[in-house]
Design a protein around this motif. Structure first.
Motif, PDB file in Angstrom:
ATOM      1  N   ALA A 169      -6.340   7.205  -8.093  1.00 42.17           N
ATOM      2  CA  ALA A 169      -5.753   6.334  -7.072  1.00 42.17           C
ATOM      3  C   ALA A 169      -6.283   6.731  -5.705  1.00 42.17           C
ATOM      4  CB  ALA A 169      -4.230   6.431  -7.091  1.00 42.17           C
ATOM      5  N   ILE A 170      -6.329   5.769  -4.796  1.00 47.17           N
ATOM      6  CA  ILE A 170      -6.563   6.116  -3.400  1.00 47.17           C
ATOM      7  C   ILE A 170      -5.251   5.916  -2.657  1.00 47.17           C
ATOM      8  CG2 ILE A 170      -9.003   5.514  -3.491  1.00 47.17           C
ATOM      9  CD1 ILE A 170      -8.422   3.018  -1.914  1.00 47.17           C
ATOM     10  N   SER A 212      -0.917  -1.745  -3.526  1.00 45.73           N
ATOM     11  CA  SER A 212      -1.404  -2.731  -2.562  1.00 45.73           C
ATOM     12  C   SER A 212      -2.765  -3.226  -3.034  1.00 45.73           C
ATOM     13  CB  SER A 212      -1.538  -2.096  -1.173  1.00 45.73           C
ATOM     14  OG  SER A 212      -2.084  -3.020  -0.245  1.00 45.73           O
ATOM     15  N   PRO A 213      -3.027  -4.535  -2.986  1.00 48.09           N
ATOM     16  CA  PRO A 213      -4.321  -5.044  -3.444  1.00 48.09           C
ATOM     17  C   PRO A 213      -5.508  -4.479  -2.666  1.00 48.09           C
ATOM     18  CG  PRO A 213      -2.731  -6.824  -3.322  1.00 48.09           C
ATOM     19  CD  PRO A 213      -2.087  -5.630  -2.678  1.00 48.09           C
ATOM     20  N   THR A 214      -5.383  -4.392  -1.336  1.00 51.76           N
ATOM     21  CA  THR A 214      -6.461  -3.852  -0.509  1.00 51.76           C
ATOM     22  C   THR A 214      -5.851  -2.946   0.557  1.00 51.76           C
ATOM     23  OG1 THR A 214      -6.488  -5.611   1.168  1.00 51.76           O
ATOM     24  CG2 THR A 214      -7.786  -5.988  -0.831  1.00 51.76           C
ATOM     25  N   HIS A 215      -6.706  -2.418   1.402  1.00 53.59           N
ATOM     26  CA  HIS A 215      -6.234  -1.597   2.519  1.00 53.59           C
ATOM     27  C   HIS A 215      -7.098  -1.908   3.734  1.00 53.59           C
ATOM     28  CE1 HIS A 215      -9.619   0.671   0.894  1.00 53.59           C
ATOM     29  NE2 HIS A 215      -9.674   1.353   2.003  1.00 53.59           N
ATOM     30  N   LEU A 224      -7.980   6.979   4.340  1.00 57.93           N
ATOM     31  CA  LEU A 224      -7.577   7.061   2.937  1.00 57.93           C
ATOM     32  C   LEU A 224      -7.806   8.473   2.421  1.00 57.93           C
ATOM     33  CD1 LEU A 224     -10.387   7.025   0.894  1.00 57.93           C
ATOM     34  CD2 LEU A 224     -10.568   4.837   2.087  1.00 57.93           C
ATOM     35  N   ALA A 225      -7.166   8.760   1.304  1.00 57.27           N
ATOM     36  CA  ALA A 225      -7.407   9.998   0.564  1.00 57.27           C
ATOM     37  C   ALA A 225      -7.775   9.620  -0.860  1.00 57.27           C
ATOM     38  CB  ALA A 225      -6.153  10.884   0.569  1.00 57.27           C
ATOM     39  N   ILE A 226      -8.814  10.285  -1.406  1.00 60.71           N
ATOM     40  CA  ILE A 226      -9.278   9.966  -2.743  1.00 60.71           C
ATOM     41  C   ILE A 226      -9.799  11.239  -3.394  1.00 60.71           C
ATOM     42  CG2 ILE A 226     -11.585   9.326  -1.912  1.00 60.71           C
ATOM     43  CD1 ILE A 226     -11.704   7.215  -4.141  1.00 60.71           C
ATOM     44  N   ASP A 227      -9.566  11.390  -4.667  1.00 59.90           N
ATOM     45  CA  ASP A 227     -10.106  12.510  -5.427  1.00 59.90           C
ATOM     46  C   ASP A 227     -11.635  12.422  -5.408  1.00 59.90           C
ATOM     47  OD1 ASP A 227      -9.359  14.563  -7.906  1.00 59.90           O
ATOM     48  OD2 ASP A 227     -11.246  13.485  -8.224  1.00 59.90           O
ATOM     49  N   LYS A 250     -13.253  -2.161  -6.255  1.00 56.30           N
ATOM     50  CA  LYS A 250     -13.873  -1.220  -7.182  1.00 56.30           C
ATOM     51  C   LYS A 250     -12.827  -0.297  -7.805  1.00 56.30           C
ATOM     52  CE  LYS A 250     -17.005   1.439  -5.337  1.00 56.30           C
ATOM     53  NZ  LYS A 250     -18.340   1.786  -4.813  1.00 56.30           N
ATOM     54  N   VAL A 251     -11.912   0.199  -6.994  1.00 56.35           N
ATOM     55  CA  VAL A 251     -10.866   1.093  -7.518  1.00 56.35           C
ATOM     56  C   VAL A 251      -9.995   0.358  -8.530  1.00 56.35           C
ATOM     57  CG1 VAL A 251      -8.732   2.290  -6.904  1.00 56.35           C
ATOM     58  CG2 VAL A 251     -10.803   2.696  -5.582  1.00 56.35           C
ATOM     59  N   TRP A 252      -9.488  -0.809  -8.141  1.00 51.52           N
ATOM     60  CA  TRP A 252      -8.591  -1.545  -9.042  1.00 51.52           C
ATOM     61  C   TRP A 252      -9.306  -1.983 -10.320  1.00 51.52           C
ATOM     62  CZ3 TRP A 252      -3.665  -1.518  -9.365  1.00 51.52           C
ATOM     63  CH2 TRP A 252      -2.849  -1.421  -8.242  1.00 51.52           C
ATOM     64  N   MET A 253     -10.476  -2.579 -10.166  1.00 50.40           N
ATOM     65  CA  MET A 253     -11.147  -3.173 -11.312  1.00 50.40           C
ATOM     66  C   MET A 253     -11.780  -2.128 -12.228  1.00 50.40           C
ATOM     67  SD  MET A 253     -12.659  -6.420  -9.146  1.00 50.40           S
ATOM     68  CE  MET A 253     -13.787  -7.001 -10.390  1.00 50.40           C
ATOM     69  N   CYS A 254     -11.997  -0.926 -11.693  1.00 55.23           N
ATOM     70  CA  CYS A 254     -12.583   0.159 -12.490  1.00 55.23           C
ATOM     71  C   CYS A 254     -11.529   1.200 -12.844  1.00 55.23           C
ATOM     72  CB  CYS A 254     -13.771   0.777 -11.767  1.00 55.23           C
ATOM     73  SG  CYS A 254     -15.066  -0.416 -11.345  1.00 55.23           S
ATOM     74  N   HIS A 255     -10.315   0.712 -13.139  1.00 47.86           N
ATOM     75  CA  HIS A 255      -9.271   1.510 -13.792  1.00 47.86           C
ATOM     76  C   HIS A 255      -8.590   2.515 -12.868  1.00 47.86           C
ATOM     77  CE1 HIS A 255     -11.372  -0.356 -17.107  1.00 47.86           C
ATOM     78  NE2 HIS A 255     -12.455   0.342 -16.839  1.00 47.86           N
ATOM     79  N   GLY A 256      -8.389   2.120 -11.617  1.00 46.68           N
ATOM     80  CA  GLY A 256      -7.638   2.934 -10.675  1.00 46.68           C
ATOM     81  C   GLY A 256      -6.565   2.111  -9.996  1.00 46.68           C
ATOM     82  N   ALA A 257      -6.103   2.567  -8.826  1.00 44.31           N
ATOM     83  CA  ALA A 257      -5.068   1.846  -8.085  1.00 44.31           C
ATOM     84  C   ALA A 257      -5.138   2.221  -6.614  1.00 44.31           C
ATOM     85  CB  ALA A 257      -3.683   2.161  -8.643  1.00 44.31           C
ATOM     86  N   VAL A 258      -4.701   1.299  -5.762  1.00 45.99           N
ATOM     87  CA  VAL A 258      -4.557   1.548  -4.332  1.00 45.99           C
ATOM     88  C   VAL A 258      -3.077   1.718  -4.051  1.00 45.99           C
ATOM     89  CG1 VAL A 258      -4.904   0.640  -2.007  1.00 45.99           C
ATOM     90  CG2 VAL A 258      -6.611   0.181  -3.793  1.00 45.99           C
ATOM     91  N   LEU A 259      -2.703   2.850  -3.462  1.00 47.53           N
ATOM     92  CA  LEU A 259      -1.302   3.153  -3.167  1.00 47.53           C
ATOM     93  C   LEU A 259      -1.084   3.220  -1.666  1.00 47.53           C
ATOM     94  CD1 LEU A 259      -0.485   5.979  -5.755  1.00 47.53           C
ATOM     95  CD2 LEU A 259       0.171   3.565  -5.869  1.00 47.53           C
ATOM     96  N   TRP A 260      -0.142   2.424  -1.188  1.00 44.80           N
ATOM     97  CA  TRP A 260       0.299   2.493   0.202  1.00 44.80           C
ATOM     98  C   TRP A 260       1.391   3.564   0.268  1.00 44.80           C
ATOM     99  CZ3 TRP A 260      -1.009  -2.076   3.431  1.00 44.80           C
ATOM    100  CH2 TRP A 260      -0.658  -1.896   4.773  1.00 44.80           C
ATOM    101  N   VAL A 261       1.246   4.532   1.203  1.00 38.44           N
ATOM    102  CA  VAL A 261       2.154   5.679   1.261  1.00 38.44           C
ATOM    103  C   VAL A 261       2.962   5.619   2.557  1.00 38.44           C
ATOM    104  CG1 VAL A 261       2.343   8.186   1.103  1.00 38.44           C
ATOM    105  CG2 VAL A 261       0.440   7.004  -0.037  1.00 38.44           C
TER     106      VAL A 261
END
Length: 216
Positions: free
Chosen positions: A6-7, A61-64, A69-72, A99-110
């Motif tokens: 996730a990002i 969230s669909p986009t940001h 952002l923070a990402i592994d 890319k994150v959503w469609m390639c098996h991840g997620a966007v997280l609003w914190v």
């Protein structure tokens, strides 16, 4: 999906460019998410807080808005980082979100993460507003994102908003290869499972009857 895929993006507050006064853009009752209209102007929608959820909990969230952002780093490397064909800036927030959503991840609003941003004052310009090949660099970036991540069904809606870009060619073969290698999902899946509410605010644009400039 795990948090390593996730990002995390913060709530972005405003800092006045002239006085450096810090102010919150959102109220405590807001539950904003990043979306877009079909010409690729960044927009936000305010969704009701789900029953039983705390206002401090991260949510999808669909986009940001981009940049913050923070990402592994291993996940970022797997995704090919940002598309290296993007010029200066503009479009990178959509490219990474899709890319994150469609390639098996997620966007997280914190909501608990807040960062102040100094917005440009009047008369400020950036390199992305300059023109290359008669169109803005940011528009060429958007075209790269669309030609990579949109399916044929949805690509036409972007070009209805930007028919002037339809004749330009961009080489996204490396990005298509990345998408195929990672077995990413389709944009139709994204619209159905991640951003079905986008059409409430920005429905599909109608086909153009005429397009051009009016000179006076």
């Amino acid at each position: 999906m795990t948090f390593s895929r996730a990002i995390a993006v913060p709530v972005i507050d405003g800092i006045d460019w002239a006085t450096f006064e810090y102010s919150s853009v959102y109220s405590s009752r807001d539950n904003p998410v990043g979306i877009f209209e079909w010409g690729f102007f960044y927009k936000e929608a305010n969704l009701p807080l789900q029953k039983g959820k705390l206002s401090s909990e991260p949510y999808h969230s669909p986009t940001h808005a981009g940049g913050l952002l923070a990402i592994d780093r291993h996940f970022f490397k797997e995704l090919g980082y940002y598309d290296q064909g993007l010029l200066v800036w503009g479009g990178e927030q959509y490219e990474l979100s899709f890319k994150v959503w469609m390639c098996h991840g997620a966007v997280l609003w914190v909501p608990c993460s807040r960062i102040g941003h100094v917005y440009r004052g009047p008369g400020r310009s950036t390199a992305s507003s300059k023109y290359t090949s008669q169109v803005p660099l940011s528009d060429l970036n958007h075209k790269r994102v669309v030609d990579t991540w949109f399916d044929e069904e949805h690509r036409k809606y972007f070009y209805r908003r930007h028919p002037e870009l339809d004749g330009f060619s961009v080489d996204v073969r490396d990005q298509i290869a990345l998408k195929n290698r990672l077995q990413c999902k389709s944009f139709s899946w994204f619209m159905k499972d991640v951003a079905p509410f986008l059409l409430d605010s920005y429905p599909y644009p109608h086909e153009n009857i005429h397009f051009g400039n009016v000179c006076t």
